[in-house]
Design a protein around this motif. Structure first.
Motif: not given
Length: 367
Positions: A289-293, A224-226
């Motif tokens: 952003k992808m990594l954090k998601a 999921a995108e967060v």
């Protein structure tokens, strides 16, 4: 007529169930929340914060759709019940046929609300990243990965989702070695999490001059995108950043510059890549952003003690690990090995009609 009695029972049951359905969807809470969002959207300080305003607008829009769907369904049931009473008094068979046709429309709305009920996970409402990796099978597997890319793009179009290719690596002979998509739309993750795992293809190889049957594998992973407001700490010394030249097809999909970014989170081994933007800085921001998601999803699953879906990408892309088989020859069949959902309509599946597989998975995993 007996059919009239059966139809009346169906409508009466639907009418009784409205309170039950209302409880499932907790409409009073949603209506209260919508009022709060409408009030918040009128505040000047919200207008000055674009990210907050967009977040409020998105949540408000999603709630409005759910509430409107429910009200339309309830109104349609009431209208049909009233019309049925008139039909029975006047013995109007033509109008009865009209009511039966309208009931099919109501059944579809009920079905859509039932699916909505299944999408109640913490991240289900979010957009999603989706990665496809070719597995065992060489050129065949790369071609199979590209077929899956097309299938998910078609599915996204069907769902009115927006798709963006963030990274793509071409195969040496045909197809792709890997691709990562950002699929944007309400409940994109809730639907596409059903696709996590290894997908197996059996067909007569178009690359084999002897026309032999080949088996190929590709893995799919959705996360999921967060929201930007969710705080995930990523220490600079825990990530490795590599830049490279994009190797995709070019054009509107990727750009062939040295701005592509590969980011590795050393403690977990999570790797994300982005090459969709011309700016290295923009690609770096998207990769982060992808990594954090990915890290957030990992954290949520550990906290809730759910099965780690990342195991689907750790399995070998070979015999015995597939979640779904797509058989083109000697017969035509697509079968999900988790739910046993299957169909012989393989062409429609490859054109993105995977709703039945997704819904079967959601029903199997309902709490």
């Amino acid at each position: 007529a007996p059919n009239s009695v059966i139809f009346a029972i169906y409508l009466q049951t639907s009418n009784k169930d409205r309170k039950i359905w209302g409880g499932i969807f907790d409409l009073p809470t949603k209506e209260t929340r919508l009022e709060e969002l409408e009030a918040a959207s009128l505040q000047p300080e919200v207008w000055q914060d674009q990210k907050r305003f967009q977040k409020i607008s998105k949540e408000k829009s999603d709630l409005e759709k759910i509430i409107t769907s429910w009200r339309e369904l309830a109104s349609g049931v009431d209208d049909n019940l009233a019309l049925l009473d008139m039909i029975q008094e006047e013995n109007d068979e033509k109008s009865f046929e009209d009511v039966k046709a309208e009931t099919l429309v109501l059944q579809k709305k009920v079905h859509d609300l039932e699916v909505q009920k299944l999408l109640s996970g913490e991240l289900d409402a979010n957009s999603t990243f989706l990665t496809i990796n070719s597995g065992a099978g060489g050129t065949e597997a790369c071609d199979w990965a590209s077929m899956l890319l097309r299938m998910y793009t078609k599915y996204s179009n069907h769902m009115n989702y927006k798709t963006e290719i963030l990274e793509m690596s071409e195969g040496e002979g045909a197809g792709i070695k890997s691709a990562t998509l950002l699929i944007t739309g309400p409940y994109a993750y809730g639907h596409l999490k059903a696709e996590n795992g290894v997908h197996r293809l059996v067909r007569i190889s178009p690359f084999d001059s002897n026309a032999r049957r080949h088996t190929s594998f590709a893995s799919v992973f959705a996360w999921a995108e967060v929201d930007d407001e969710i705080k995930i700490e990523v220490k600079p010394d825990e990530i490795k950043v590599d830049t490279y030249r994009a190797s995709g097809a070019g054009g509107q999909h990727v750009n062939k510059t040295d701005s592509a970014i590969r980011m590795t989170h050393l403690p977990t081994g999570i790797i994300v890549q982005c090459q969709s933007q011309r700016s290295q800085h923009a690609n770096r921001d998207t990769a982060m952003k992808m990594l954090k998601a990915a890290l957030y999803e990992r954290e949520v699953k550990e906290r809730n003690r759910l099965k780690d879906e990342m195991e689907s990408t750790k399995k070998a892309n070979e015999w015995g690990s597939q979640i779904r088989s797509y058989v083109f020859q000697p017969y035509q069949m697509v079968k999900d090995h988790r739910t046993l959902c299957e169909t012989s309509q393989i062409e429609t599946v490859m054109d993105g009609d995977i709703d039945n597989f997704i819904e079967a998975f959601l029903k199997m995993n309902v709490n």
